[in-house]
Design a protein around this motif. Structure first.
Motif, PDB file in Angstrom:
ATOM      1  N   CYS A  89     -30.599 -44.097  14.235  1.00  0.00           N
ATOM      2  CA  CYS A  89     -31.910 -44.441  13.627  1.00  0.00           C
ATOM      3  C   CYS A  89     -32.987 -44.373  14.761  1.00  0.00           C
ATOM      4  O   CYS A  89     -33.312 -45.331  15.504  1.00  0.00           O
ATOM      5  CB  CYS A  89     -31.899 -46.041  13.250  1.00  0.00           C
ATOM      6  SG  CYS A  89     -30.096 -46.253  12.130  1.00  0.00           S
ATOM      7  N   PRO A  90     -33.526 -42.972  14.979  1.00  0.00           N
ATOM      8  CA  PRO A  90     -34.479 -43.099  16.213  1.00  0.00           C
ATOM      9  C   PRO A  90     -35.747 -43.853  16.048  1.00  0.00           C
ATOM     10  O   PRO A  90     -36.377 -44.261  17.035  1.00  0.00           O
ATOM     11  CB  PRO A  90     -34.833 -41.602  15.810  1.00  0.00           C
ATOM     12  CG  PRO A  90     -33.849 -40.788  15.225  1.00  0.00           C
ATOM     13  CD  PRO A  90     -33.132 -41.960  14.329  1.00  0.00           C
ATOM     14  N   ASN A  91     -36.059 -44.220  14.789  1.00  0.00           N
ATOM     15  CA  ASN A  91     -37.194 -45.231  14.616  1.00  0.00           C
ATOM     16  C   ASN A  91     -36.577 -46.618  14.788  1.00  0.00           C
ATOM     17  O   ASN A  91     -37.968 -47.585  14.517  1.00  0.00           O
ATOM     18  CB  ASN A  91     -37.925 -44.917  13.246  1.00  0.00           C
ATOM     19  CG  ASN A  91     -36.737 -45.061  12.006  1.00  0.00           C
ATOM     20  OD1 ASN A  91     -35.799 -45.291  12.297  1.00  0.00           O
ATOM     21  ND2 ASN A  91     -37.408 -45.193  10.863  1.00  0.00           N
ATOM     22  N   GLY A  92     -35.577 -46.760  14.743  1.00  0.00           N
ATOM     23  CA  GLY A  92     -35.040 -48.366  15.242  1.00  0.00           C
ATOM     24  C   GLY A  92     -34.717 -48.948  13.888  1.00  0.00           C
ATOM     25  O   GLY A  92     -34.379 -50.078  13.796  1.00  0.00           O
ATOM     26  N   ILE A  93     -34.917 -48.531  12.777  1.00  0.00           N
ATOM     27  CA  ILE A  93     -34.811 -48.867  11.381  1.00  0.00           C
ATOM     28  C   ILE A  93     -33.618 -48.478  10.420  1.00  0.00           C
ATOM     29  O   ILE A  93     -33.715 -47.183  10.415  1.00  0.00           O
ATOM     30  CB  ILE A  93     -36.028 -48.815  10.458  1.00  0.00           C
ATOM     31  CG1 ILE A  93     -37.193 -49.525  11.269  1.00  0.00           C
ATOM     32  CG2 ILE A  93     -36.074 -49.563   9.078  1.00  0.00           C
ATOM     33  CD1 ILE A  93     -38.533 -49.127  10.562  1.00  0.00           C
TER      34      ILE A  93
END
Length: 529
Positions: A373-377
């Protein structure tokens, strides 16, 4: 004057006859029955401590508990030392009589079943003649009513069929967005606390925040409203939970006379008052949900929350009656409110405690989340790919399962493996003990080693059926999928945004309050990444 004397004498005679009759009743209907059951078990080689008339083994349990408490107070246990925390056998502190009698007798009545083979047989037993112990469900009535957690037999089967549909994995995947939304206030709050320290480390006590988060999730996905609307319900349920946990002899049956005294006690009056208040608050939410459902054009669609399903179930069966319909809805709301948020919040607390102790696993999870999850979500598609995070959660639930027991009562004589269980016998499996059994898990049973689950539960130990954090058999926790998904979502969000360590103020003291929770809360030092 003579008439008064005769009346007093007559009243005294009635009192004596009443007491004598009660003793005969207890002796004939309880004591002799207990002795017959003991003889049946003894013939199978099962021994245990001899009970006393009227009080059973409760005095012995209280004595052993007091001795264990004195030993704990006299010890030099370091509440923040990593090795001592994990080596600490908290079951011996919380339930010392189990450990004392297990070493002396092996198994006992209440029949203590911690042999993996028998646990497996218990798992595979699907008969309705095996259910929750009656005396415990009676004591839980104010908290759970006759909802799914307390019901037995056909009533339980009907409720499970209705409620379990809401927690199938395809439904739970659709809840991920709401879980993320519910977590945002916690993340924002912790970010502000960290920024208030100039971006440095800041101490937070996580328990209340996690309970609020988990309560918001269960409110949204099951009842169509946010935590703010049900806040008073959760608060009063928590108060009742603490009050009931303080009652003497909660886990084991007391005598009829003791129950009468307990009923008259101030504590019982407090519980009864809370019960009425909680039911009133829930019914207000139900009435509001009724109005919302009537106004929603999409109410006939397949996307219905649990509240709608409960309402439709009772309205479709006219034979139930108005009073039963109301109690059915309110009781199951209480069950889901309590079980759906309390145990999950406690499990997340234990996860953060152990990850704070083991920053290398924190780092490994953070790397995994960043890769997936590159966006952390996280989302529903990436959650099944979280192998490292899943291993961590499974290991935490092994070492600190919120549920302490699997307990069953035989309503009829039944066969479990090679064991003939007489009617009326209660079977207990102490989950933390079997989760730390050296014969099952090996010499590192007390160590935090998530890698043991790298190939799944089936390869993690000698007897996979001995891993029961969500219970066993046909009464396996119906919220298992929901809990695991929520654990992954919340931990992934927290770990991607913060690094954390255990605060020097943390005191390791597991406490049993109907579930095993951190006795003094979990204090961690957080730093925003």
């Amino acid at each position: 004057m003579e008439e008064v004397f005769v009346a007093m004498k007559l009243a005294s005679s009635f009192a004596i006859v009443g007491i004598f009759s009660w003793i005969l009743y207890v002796y004939g209907n309880m004591w002799l029955k207990i002795q017959r059951v003991r003889m049946k078990l003894q013939k199978q080689g099962i021994k245990g401590p001899p009970p006393s008339f009227l009080h059973g083994n409760l005095p012995d349990m209280q004595r052993i508990q007091a001795q264990a408490s004195n030993i704990a107070k006299a010890s030099n246990f370091n509440h923040s030392n990593v090795d001592q925390i994990l080596a600490h056998d908290y079951t011996a502190s919380l339930f010392p009589y189990f450990e004392h009698w297990r070493k002396q007798y092996g198994m006992k009545q209440h029949l203590y079943v911690n042999q993996p083979e028998l646990v497996r047989e218990l798992n595979q037993c699907i008969t309705l003649d095996l259910g929750k112990p009656t005396y415990i469900t009676n004591k839980l009535a104010p908290l759970l009513g006759n909802g799914i957690l307390r019901a037995n037999g056909l009533s339980w089967a009907h409720q499970r069929k209705l409620v379990s549909a809401e927690f199938f994995m395809d439904k739970v995947k659709g809840m991920v967005g709401l879980m993320i939304e519910s977590a945002q206030p916690l993340l924002t709050k912790w970010e502000q606390i960290s920024e208030g320290q100039g971006g440095g480390t800041a101490e937070v006590k996580v328990d209340a925040d996690l309970r609020e988060l988990s309560a918001d999730v269960i409110s949204r996905v099951c009842f169509g409203h946010s935590y703010s609307m049900g806040k008073e319900v959760f608060s009063k349920l928590r108060t009742m939970q603490k009050a009931m946990s303080k009652q003497g002899g909660f886990l084991f049956a007391a005598t009829g006379f003791g129950d009468i005294l307990n009923f008259l006690s101030k504590k019982q009056n407090e519980i009864s008052s809370l019960e009425r208040e909680i039911e009133s608050l829930i019914w207000k939410l139900v009435e509001e949900r009724k109005r919302e459902c009537a106004e929603e054009i999409s109410s006939s669609s397949s996307e219905k929350d649990l509240m709608q399903l409960l309402l439709e179930s009772t309205m479709s069966d006219q034979s139930l009656g108005k009073d039963f319909s109301k109690s059915f809805i309110v009781d199951n709301c209480k069950n889901i409110y309590f079980a759906g948020h309390e145990t999950t919040a406690v499990a997340i607390s234990w996860c953060l405690m152990l990850l704070a102790l083991y920053p290398e696993w924190q780092t490994r999870v953070r790397v995994e989340v960043a890769q997936l999850c590159p966006n952390g979500i996280p989302d529903a598609d990436t959650l099944p790919l979280f192998k490292t995070l899943t291993m961590v959660i499974q290991e935490v639930l092994r070492l600190y399962p919120p549920a302490a027991f699997v307990s069953r009562e035989a309503y009829e004589d039944i066969q479990i493996g090679d064991l003939n269980v007489p009617k009326g016998v209660c079977l207990w499996t102490l989950i933390p003990t079997i989760h730390r059994d050296y014969e099952v898990w090996g010499p590192d049973a007390n160590e935090f080693k998530p890698e043991r689950f790298s190939e799944g539960v089936s390869k993690a130990c000698k007897f996979p059926q001995a891993y029961v954090p969500f219970g066993a058999g046909n009464r396996l926790c119906l919220g298992k999928n929901f809990a695991m998904v929520q654990l992954k979502v919340v931990l992934a969000l927290i770990i991607s945004k913060f690094s954390f360590s255990l605060s020097p103020g943390y005191r390791h003291s597991p406490a049993y309050r109907m579930i095993v929770e951190p006795g003094h809360g979990v204090h961690i030092l957080i730093q925003k990444i």
